[in-house]
Design a protein around this motif. Structure first.
Motif, short mmCIF file in Angstrom:
data_model
loop_
_atom_site.label_atom_id
_atom_site.label_comp_id
_atom_site.label_asym_id
_atom_site.label_seq_id
_atom_site.Cartn_x
_atom_site.Cartn_y
_atom_site.Cartn_z
N LEU A 40 12.82 -1.64 -5.09
CA LEU A 40 13.76 -2.94 -4.85
C LEU A 40 14.10 -2.80 -3.40
O LEU A 40 14.56 -1.86 -2.83
N VAL A 41 13.95 -3.93 -2.62
CA VAL A 41 14.00 -4.11 -1.14
C VAL A 41 14.69 -5.25 -0.94
O VAL A 41 14.48 -6.35 -1.69
N VAL A 56 4.29 3.09 0.46
CA VAL A 56 3.85 2.68 -1.09
C VAL A 56 2.92 1.40 -1.02
O VAL A 56 2.08 1.34 -1.74
N LYS A 57 3.48 0.48 -0.25
CA LYS A 57 2.63 -0.87 -0.26
C LYS A 57 1.21 -0.69 0.47
O LYS A 57 0.24 -1.04 -0.05
N GLY A 62 2.55 1.25 -5.67
CA GLY A 62 3.73 0.84 -6.45
C GLY A 62 4.00 -0.79 -5.99
O GLY A 62 3.27 -1.21 -5.25
N THR A 63 5.02 -1.33 -6.50
CA THR A 63 5.23 -2.74 -6.16
C THR A 63 6.55 -2.83 -5.65
O THR A 63 7.72 -2.54 -6.10
N LEU A 64 6.52 -3.53 -4.37
CA LEU A 64 7.88 -3.94 -3.78
C LEU A 64 8.49 -5.38 -4.49
O LEU A 64 7.73 -6.29 -4.29
N PRO A 109 8.03 -7.98 0.64
CA PRO A 109 7.98 -7.38 -0.61
C PRO A 109 6.56 -8.21 -1.57
O PRO A 109 6.09 -9.15 -1.24
N ASP A 110 6.11 -7.37 -2.38
CA ASP A 110 5.00 -7.86 -3.24
C ASP A 110 5.17 -8.97 -4.13
O ASP A 110 4.61 -10.06 -4.20
N ILE A 111 6.38 -8.94 -4.57
CA ILE A 111 7.10 -9.84 -5.39
C ILE A 111 8.51 -10.38 -4.54
O ILE A 111 9.27 -9.51 -4.79
#
Length: 147
Positions: A40-41, A56-57, A62-64, A109-111
């Motif tokens: 979580l960001v 990570v990205k 993983g998913t941010l 973030p990715d999402i």
């Protein structure tokens, strides 16, 4: 359950460059986690948390989830003065493994998931879990990766 697997050598986590272009790299050890990961960001995610998020990205580990990070990408050192005070001096900039300068850019973030506006001035620790849209999305993403 925590799974890890060895990689041939450590992965690049972050590198810095000074004004002369001198580059210094930081790599992971040879162990690599092999588990679903969501981070979580938001605009308060800065410096070290951005280094982790960028690695990570960039390595697709993983998913941010959340909103764009703060963008604190400067390396600073304190120069002590004769009177005991100090002067903070910028000595380099941080870059993600893919070469993105974090400073004033942040990490997308990715999402993208916004928090409810009524919680915008609270620390995330004070957001009720049942109202935390970012946490709910992270749990959903992890569950999808498990199945």
């Amino acid at each position: 359950m925590c799974h890890s697997r060895p990689v041939a050598s450590g992965r690049l986590i972050v590198y810095t460059e000074d004004k002369l272009g001198n580059r210094s790299e930081r790599k992971s050890d040879s162990k690599e986690l092999d588990i679903p990961l969501a981070i979580l960001v938001n605009g308060y995610s800065a410096s070290a948390s951005e280094i982790l998020s960028g690695a990570v990205k960039d390595h697709d580990k993983g998913t941010l989830i959340g909103t764009k990070t703060f963008g604190k990408g400067l390396v600073q050192a304190v120069q002590e003065l004769q009177d005991g005070s100090g002067l903070k001096v910028t000595v380099a900039r941080y870059f993600t493994p893919s070469g993105v300068c974090i400073h004033k850019e942040g990490i997308q973030p990715d999402i993208v998931v916004e928090l409810n506006e009524k919680y915008s001035n609270l620390p995330v620790s004070q957001v009720p879990r049942e109202d935390d849209a970012q946490l709910k999305k992270a749990i959903e993403v992890i569950r999808e990766q498990i199945h």
